[in-house]
Design a protein around this motif. Sequence first.
Motif, PDB file in Angstrom:
ATOM      1  N   ALA A 213       0.453  -0.799   0.012  1.00 10.37           N
ATOM      2  CA  ALA A 213      -0.335   0.005  -0.139  1.00 10.37           C
ATOM      3  C   ALA A 213       0.744   1.244  -0.095  1.00 10.37           C
ATOM      4  N   ASP A 214       1.327   1.088   0.719  1.00 13.35           N
ATOM      5  CA  ASP A 214       3.577   2.046   0.721  1.00 13.35           C
ATOM      6  C   ASP A 214       4.226   1.812   0.019  1.00 13.35           C
ATOM      7  N   PRO A 215       4.128   2.510  -1.678  1.00 10.17           N
ATOM      8  CA  PRO A 215       5.729   1.813  -2.349  1.00 10.17           C
ATOM      9  C   PRO A 215       6.853   2.435  -1.662  1.00 10.17           C
ATOM     10  N   THR A 216       7.259   2.957  -1.441  1.00 14.69           N
ATOM     11  CA  THR A 216       8.465   3.807  -1.227  1.00 14.69           C
ATOM     12  C   THR A 216       9.452   3.332  -0.412  1.00 14.69           C
ATOM     13  N   ALA A 217       9.441   2.260   0.067  1.00 11.18           N
ATOM     14  CA  ALA A 217      11.084   1.425  -0.383  1.00 11.18           C
ATOM     15  C   ALA A 217      11.133   0.395  -1.648  1.00 11.18           C
ATOM     16  N   ASP A 218      10.425   0.315  -1.939  1.00 15.60           N
ATOM     17  CA  ASP A 218      11.092   0.000  -3.787  1.00 15.60           C
ATOM     18  C   ASP A 218      11.028   0.579  -4.380  1.00 15.60           C
ATOM     19  N   VAL A 219      10.192   2.439  -4.700  1.00 20.78           N
ATOM     20  CA  VAL A 219      10.297   2.774  -5.970  1.00 20.78           C
ATOM     21  C   VAL A 219      11.294   3.743  -5.458  1.00 20.78           C
ATOM     22  N   VAL A 224      16.299  -2.013  -2.067  1.00 18.51           N
ATOM     23  CA  VAL A 224      17.740  -2.528  -3.236  1.00 18.51           C
ATOM     24  C   VAL A 224      19.068  -1.741  -2.031  1.00 18.51           C
ATOM     25  N   ARG A 225      18.650  -0.822  -1.704  1.00 16.57           N
ATOM     26  CA  ARG A 225      19.873   0.207  -1.073  1.00 16.57           C
ATOM     27  C   ARG A 225      20.369  -1.209   0.727  1.00 16.57           C
ATOM     28  N   LEU A 226      19.601  -2.134   1.098  1.00 16.44           N
ATOM     29  CA  LEU A 226      19.401  -2.976   2.353  1.00 16.44           C
ATOM     30  C   LEU A 226      20.147  -4.485   1.460  1.00 16.44           C
ATOM     31  N   LYS A 227      19.502  -4.618   0.457  1.00 17.61           N
ATOM     32  CA  LYS A 227      20.569  -5.774  -0.251  1.00 17.61           C
ATOM     33  C   LYS A 227      22.036  -5.511  -0.977  1.00 17.61           C
ATOM     34  N   VAL A 228      22.065  -4.140  -1.033  1.00 15.50           N
ATOM     35  CA  VAL A 228      23.743  -3.794  -1.824  1.00 15.50           C
ATOM     36  C   VAL A 228      24.547  -3.734  -0.785  1.00 15.50           C
ATOM     37  N   CYS A 247      21.633   6.567  -2.881  1.00 15.51           N
ATOM     38  CA  CYS A 247      20.193   5.823  -3.324  1.00 15.51           C
ATOM     39  C   CYS A 247      19.170   6.982  -3.625  1.00 15.51           C
ATOM     40  N   LYS A 248      18.842   6.293  -5.248  1.00 16.55           N
ATOM     41  CA  LYS A 248      17.956   7.626  -5.503  1.00 16.55           C
ATOM     42  C   LYS A 248      17.195   6.045  -6.645  1.00 16.55           C
ATOM     43  N   GLY A 249      15.429   6.358  -6.697  1.00 16.77           N
ATOM     44  CA  GLY A 249      14.987   5.565  -7.428  1.00 16.77           C
ATOM     45  C   GLY A 249      14.429   5.995  -8.469  1.00 16.77           C
ATOM     46  N   ILE A 250      13.091   5.954  -8.670  1.00 21.29           N
ATOM     47  CA  ILE A 250      12.694   5.762  -9.721  1.00 21.29           C
ATOM     48  C   ILE A 250      11.388   6.746  -9.925  1.00 21.29           C
ATOM     49  N   VAL A 286      22.481   2.796  -5.150  1.00 24.37           N
ATOM     50  CA  VAL A 286      21.404   2.865  -5.788  1.00 24.37           C
ATOM     51  C   VAL A 286      21.125   3.825  -7.293  1.00 24.37           C
ATOM     52  N   SER A 287      20.307   3.291  -7.945  1.00 19.29           N
ATOM     53  CA  SER A 287      19.966   4.474  -9.243  1.00 19.29           C
ATOM     54  C   SER A 287      19.188   4.011 -10.276  1.00 19.29           C
ATOM     55  N   PRO A 288      18.664   4.975 -11.383  1.00 22.62           N
ATOM     56  CA  PRO A 288      17.524   4.339 -11.719  1.00 22.62           C
ATOM     57  C   PRO A 288      19.107   4.558 -13.194  1.00 22.62           C
ATOM     58  N   LYS A 289      19.328   3.489 -14.068  1.00 19.27           N
ATOM     59  CA  LYS A 289      20.472   3.264 -14.813  1.00 19.27           C
ATOM     60  C   LYS A 289      19.596   3.044 -16.100  1.00 19.27           C
TER      61      LYS A 289
END
Length: 353
Positions: A213-219, A224-228, A247-250, A286-289
């Motif tokens: 419902a809150d997609p913030t952590a994903d988008v 991803v930052r935690l996984k990196v 960290c930068k999202g999409i 983490v960033s869009p490429k």
Amino acid sequence: MTVYRIALIGFGGVNRALAELIAAKNQLWERDLGFRLNIVAVSDLYFGSVISPNGLDAKTLVEANFAKGGFGQLSGGSSEADNETIIKNAPADIIVEATFTNPKDGEPAVSHCRWALQTGKHVVTTNKGPVAFAAQELKALAKANGVGFEYEGSVMSGTPVIRMAEKTLAAAEVNGFEGILNGTSNFVLGRMEGGLDFASAVKEAQQLGYAEADPTADVEGFDVRLKVVILANELLGANLKPEDVTCKGISNLSPADIEAAAKAHSRWKLIGSAVRSDDGRVACSVSPKQLSLDHPLAGVNGATNAVSLNTELLGSVTITGPGAGRIETAYALLSDIVAIHNAHSSVTAKEAA
């Protein structure tokens, strides 16, 4: 034949799926793997908690339509969750931690793992928090108490990227990686390529169950930052915390950005990456490429995850597989239990010799 008594901390999709597997496959595991699993305790914020030293029927746990506080109806049960008591006092050999991930400090899951290890219980977890924030402490506790701390599912669900890299690429000299490590953001980018704007793509992902419902952590890339951090620390010998990774999202990508990439024979992906320099320092982001279509990650679509490991001896080795899913993530817990069983069996065999 070995019987492992397990306590489930959290009874959402993942641990419920593990209970389903136990109900269906315990006899197969006994034959093929040399052990079976016996659920002796469960604690869940919604259902409450229950301890049964002789074991709980996995099929009943899965099929009973428990209401809120429903574990209170069971013998040895309470309508209230009591994670600490279950972890410290339940007659369990293995604590299976599958509660929510807190991206700020990893709690309460860090404490769950700490309590278990301090009391001499093995821990398997799919939770990114304890591994990203406290892996060194928890590994040291596990070693000091002669137990295992396993967390394969914390990065790519059931796809074995950590164990694969550490076991089969041990001599290949991994010096970096780049990966698509969040299926929700990858799905959203794919739907934007199909013509949707960002908000509409996120809404569709929510309707299909890919996004919360809150997609913030994903988008926004926080997941991803935690996984990196986990992969950089585990595979590259770094000692990073999440705040060390840019960290930068999409969310700022527009349909125009997507269209421009397509015209340039490329596409956008949210990439988590790390590289170790000659002086040993590890840089992560983490960033869009914008990836060219011949890039090994460019063709990874939908909710699938993938990571390309950069090695000195083999070049790029790409691992692709499911990065989410109830059964897939429950399999990661099973693979961790197999690892603990094999390590325990090896130690026992050495002592006998």
